[in-house]
Motif scaffolding. Structure first.
Motif, mmCIF file in Angstrom:
data_model
loop_
_atom_site.group_PDB
_atom_site.id
_atom_site.type_symbol
_atom_site.label_atom_id
_atom_site.label_comp_id
_atom_site.label_asym_id
_atom_site.label_seq_id
_atom_site.Cartn_x
_atom_site.Cartn_y
_atom_site.Cartn_z
ATOM 1 N N VAL A 115 8.074 -44.947 16.069
ATOM 2 C CA VAL A 115 7.097 -43.857 16.025
ATOM 3 C C VAL A 115 6.648 -43.709 14.578
ATOM 4 O O VAL A 115 7.433 -43.346 13.705
ATOM 5 N N MET A 116 5.383 -44.035 14.334
ATOM 6 C CA MET A 116 4.843 -44.086 12.970
ATOM 7 C C MET A 116 3.957 -42.872 12.669
ATOM 8 O O MET A 116 3.517 -42.160 13.566
ATOM 9 N N ASN A 117 3.703 -42.699 11.401
ATOM 10 C CA ASN A 117 2.800 -41.644 10.960
ATOM 11 C C ASN A 117 1.364 -42.051 11.245
ATOM 12 O O ASN A 117 0.951 -43.174 10.952
ATOM 13 N N LEU A 118 0.596 -41.139 11.815
ATOM 14 C CA LEU A 118 -0.782 -41.443 12.166
ATOM 15 C C LEU A 118 -1.613 -41.828 10.952
ATOM 16 O O LEU A 118 -2.561 -42.616 11.058
ATOM 17 N N ALA A 119 -1.270 -41.322 9.781
ATOM 18 C CA ALA A 119 -2.032 -41.631 8.573
ATOM 19 C C ALA A 119 -2.018 -43.125 8.263
ATOM 20 O O ALA A 119 -2.974 -43.648 7.671
ATOM 21 N N ASP A 120 -0.992 -43.840 8.678
ATOM 22 C CA ASP A 120 -0.910 -45.279 8.435
ATOM 23 C C ASP A 120 -1.762 -46.080 9.410
ATOM 24 O O ASP A 120 -1.986 -47.266 9.209
ATOM 25 N N TYR A 121 -2.216 -45.412 10.512
ATOM 26 C CA TYR A 121 -3.015 -46.110 11.529
ATOM 27 C C TYR A 121 -4.277 -45.301 11.847
ATOM 28 O O TYR A 121 -4.756 -45.298 12.982
ATOM 29 N N SER A 122 -4.834 -44.649 10.857
ATOM 30 C CA SER A 122 -5.940 -43.731 11.100
ATOM 31 C C SER A 122 -7.173 -44.410 11.680
ATOM 32 O O SER A 122 -7.939 -43.798 12.418
ATOM 33 N N SER B 288 0.824 -56.458 19.597
ATOM 34 C CA SER B 288 1.372 -55.132 19.333
ATOM 35 C C SER B 288 0.721 -54.134 20.276
ATOM 36 O O SER B 288 -0.486 -54.205 20.549
ATOM 37 N N ILE B 289 1.532 -53.208 20.763
ATOM 38 C CA ILE B 289 1.046 -52.136 21.630
ATOM 39 C C ILE B 289 1.067 -50.848 20.818
ATOM 40 O O ILE B 289 2.120 -50.441 20.315
ATOM 41 N N LEU B 290 -0.101 -50.238 20.671
ATOM 42 C CA LEU B 290 -0.210 -48.993 19.907
ATOM 43 C C LEU B 290 -0.703 -47.874 20.817
ATOM 44 O O LEU B 290 -1.629 -48.070 21.612
ATOM 45 N N PHE B 291 -0.071 -46.721 20.691
ATOM 46 C CA PHE B 291 -0.456 -45.555 21.494
ATOM 47 C C PHE B 291 -0.612 -44.367 20.549
ATOM 48 O O PHE B 291 0.380 -43.822 20.054
ATOM 49 N N ARG B 292 -1.863 -44.005 20.274
ATOM 50 C CA ARG B 292 -2.148 -42.900 19.353
ATOM 51 C C ARG B 292 -1.866 -41.557 20.021
ATOM 52 O O ARG B 292 -2.242 -41.333 21.171
ATOM 53 N N MET B 293 -1.208 -40.674 19.267
ATOM 54 C CA MET B 293 -0.975 -39.298 19.716
ATOM 55 C C MET B 293 -1.444 -38.368 18.593
ATOM 56 O O MET B 293 -0.648 -37.869 17.790
ATOM 57 N N ASP B 294 -2.758 -38.209 18.529
ATOM 58 C CA ASP B 294 -3.358 -37.429 17.439
ATOM 59 C C ASP B 294 -2.845 -36.002 17.401
ATOM 60 O O ASP B 294 -2.735 -35.405 16.327
ATOM 61 N N LEU B 295 -2.538 -35.456 18.561
ATOM 62 C CA LEU B 295 -2.087 -34.068 18.626
ATOM 63 C C LEU B 295 -0.795 -33.860 17.842
ATOM 64 O O LEU B 295 -0.583 -32.803 17.245
ATOM 65 N N THR B 296 0.068 -34.885 17.845
ATOM 66 C CA THR B 296 1.339 -34.797 17.106
ATOM 67 C C THR B 296 1.304 -35.597 15.809
ATOM 68 O O THR B 296 2.338 -35.709 15.133
ATOM 69 N N GLN B 297 0.133 -36.172 15.488
ATOM 70 C CA GLN B 297 -0.035 -36.951 14.260
ATOM 71 C C GLN B 297 0.948 -38.132 14.171
ATOM 72 O O GLN B 297 1.488 -38.441 13.115
ATOM 73 N N THR B 298 1.175 -38.765 15.325
ATOM 74 C CA THR B 298 2.078 -39.923 15.370
ATOM 75 C C THR B 298 1.447 -41.057 16.171
ATOM 76 O O THR B 298 0.474 -40.847 16.922
ATOM 77 N N VAL B 299 2.029 -42.244 16.018
ATOM 78 C CA VAL B 299 1.601 -43.433 16.771
ATOM 79 C C VAL B 299 2.849 -44.139 17.290
ATOM 80 O O VAL B 299 3.775 -44.425 16.524
ATOM 81 N N LEU B 300 2.868 -44.410 18.579
ATOM 82 C CA LEU B 300 3.950 -45.204 19.161
ATOM 83 C C LEU B 300 3.577 -46.673 19.019
ATOM 84 O O LEU B 300 2.545 -47.109 19.533
ATOM 85 N N ALA B 301 4.398 -47.435 18.311
ATOM 86 C CA ALA B 301 4.108 -48.844 18.040
ATOM 87 C C ALA B 301 5.213 -49.722 18.621
ATOM 88 O O ALA B 301 6.403 -49.487 18.377
ATOM 89 N N ILE B 302 4.802 -50.738 19.397
ATOM 90 C CA ILE B 302 5.743 -51.700 19.975
ATOM 91 C C ILE B 302 5.287 -53.096 19.553
ATOM 92 O O ILE B 302 4.429 -53.703 20.201
ATOM 93 N N PRO B 303 5.802 -53.622 18.458
ATOM 94 C CA PRO B 303 5.424 -54.986 18.029
ATOM 95 C C PRO B 303 6.265 -56.033 18.760
ATOM 96 O O PRO B 303 7.489 -55.928 18.847
ATOM 97 N N LEU B 304 5.598 -57.050 19.295
ATOM 98 C CA LEU B 304 6.289 -58.091 20.052
ATOM 99 C C LEU B 304 5.769 -59.461 19.627
ATOM 100 O O LEU B 304 4.567 -59.643 19.437
ATOM 101 N N THR B 305 6.678 -60.410 19.510
ATOM 102 C CA THR B 305 6.290 -61.807 19.291
ATOM 103 C C THR B 305 6.618 -62.593 20.547
ATOM 104 O O THR B 305 7.482 -62.194 21.346
ATOM 105 N N TYR B 306 5.939 -63.723 20.724
ATOM 106 C CA TYR B 306 6.192 -64.548 21.904
ATOM 107 C C TYR B 306 7.635 -65.066 21.905
ATOM 108 O O TYR B 306 8.276 -65.152 22.965
ATOM 109 N N ARG B 307 8.148 -65.381 20.733
ATOM 110 C CA ARG B 307 9.536 -65.847 20.638
ATOM 111 C C ARG B 307 10.502 -64.728 21.027
ATOM 112 O O ARG B 307 11.487 -64.959 21.748
ATOM 113 N N GLN B 308 10.206 -63.522 20.572
ATOM 114 C CA GLN B 308 11.061 -62.386 20.904
ATOM 115 C C GLN B 308 11.091 -62.143 22.410
ATOM 116 O O GLN B 308 12.155 -61.863 22.982
#
Length: 319
Positions: free
Chosen positions: A72-79, A93-113
């Motif tokens: 869960v990242m700070n929205l300012a880094d993904y504005s 990468s899967i990003l889900f912005r939640m402006d109301l809470t000023q956060t971003v849910l980030a799920i980074p995935l590689t094919y190897r992973q």
């Protein structure tokens, strides 16, 4: 090692008076007997064996990359980034912005992973499935006869036919059911997406936002209940196969699912009454399965055996 005691099912004291139709036992009665049976030395030993190895495999999955992570990242880094799936050369990468809470849910995935995740988890499932079915078989033996053999658990590894059937059944009950559960949550996620898209701040919060938020939560609960119900429908297949290892896969699925016919709603409610125990087990990464696993499994086995007896119009064995 074999332990012999009087059959625990003699403790099932819910017999009905003479000239009265057989009475299906209350869930409290079933759970009371399950607690007595789970304290049998054989049940305790096979449970300890299964849980210790399962917890060890959880650690192996974590160390070997068999788990996925998110942040869960700070929205300012993904504005300047919108919600969505973003691909790159190594994965996405899967990003889900939640402006109301000023956060971003980030799920980074590689094919190897992803490949490592799938391989490690399928390998662990293949190695643990025979052990789980072997432990369940000994639960059944103790319920029926009051005796069991811890060493007999290894037969599910030594006999290729048993091992293959165990892997298929466990794959359906765990992997397939969870995959369907993930799909069932998509409508809820879409409503959450609409909620956070249309409500970037508290000033933008309206009655429509409230409806979207409540609808998303309601759909999430419905999806969870549906997944739990589906698991309850298929779970008797596991119990049927470990009670009758000689059955083919087709017989195990047909007879297992037929065993709760007419009682599926009651069995779902019975399993749902263990919900808090299941939650505690998840929070402790399976350590409390030392208690939860035999308690819930033996309870389910007694329920199914009593359902079959009730449908046949037979009274439970009296003390």
């Amino acid at each position: 090692m074999t332990n012999q005691t009087p059959p625990p099912n003699q403790n099932m004291n819910w017999a009905t008076p003479p000239n009265q139709p057989p009475r299906f036992p209350h869930r409290r009665e079933i759970k009371f007997v399950a607690k007595r049976i789970m304290m049998h030395p054989v049940c305790m030993r096979v449970t300890l064996l299964l849980v210790c190895i399962s917890v060890a495999f959880y650690g192996i999955r974590y160390l070997a990359g068999g788990t996925l992570s998110y942040g869960v990242m700070n929205l300012a880094d993904y504005s300047s980034t919108q919600s969505g799936i973003f691909f790159n050369d190594q994965g996405f990468s899967i990003l889900f912005r939640m402006d109301l809470t000023q956060t971003v849910l980030a799920i980074p995935l590689t094919y190897r992973q992803i490949a490592v995740f799938v391989f490690i988890n399928l390998l662990c499932l293949a190695l643990l499935a025979p052990l789980r079915l072997g432990a369940m078989e000994q639960y059944w033996n103790v319920i029926r006869t009051g005796q069991g053999n811890v060493q007999a658990v290894g037969q599910w590894y030594r006999q290729s036919g048993r091992m293959g059937k165990a892997i298929v059944v466990e794959f359906v009950i765990t992997v397939l059911v969870r995959a369907i559960g993930v799909v069932a949550t998509l409508p809820s996620l879409y409503l959450y997406y609409l909620f956070y898209t249309t409500t970037p701040s508290l000033d933008a919060y309206t009655s429509a936002s409230s409806m979207l938020q409540m609808g998303a939560g309601a759909l999430a609960i419905v999806a969870a209940l549906f997944t739990f119900w589906l698991h309850s429908v298929l779970l008797p297949v596991r119990y049927c196969l470990c009670a009758h290892p000689e059955y083919s896969l087709g017989q195990a699925f047909r007879r297992g699912m037929a065993s709760t016919k007419g009682f599926r709603g009651a069995f779902f409610g019975f399993r749902l009454s263990y919900f808090l125990w299941f939650a505690v087990s998840q929070f402790t990464y399976g350590v409390l399965d030392l208690y939860v696993l035999p308690y819930t499994s033996i309870g389910g086995m007694i329920f199914i055996s009593e359902a079959a007896r009730f449908k046949q119009g037979q009274k439970p064995q009296e003390p």
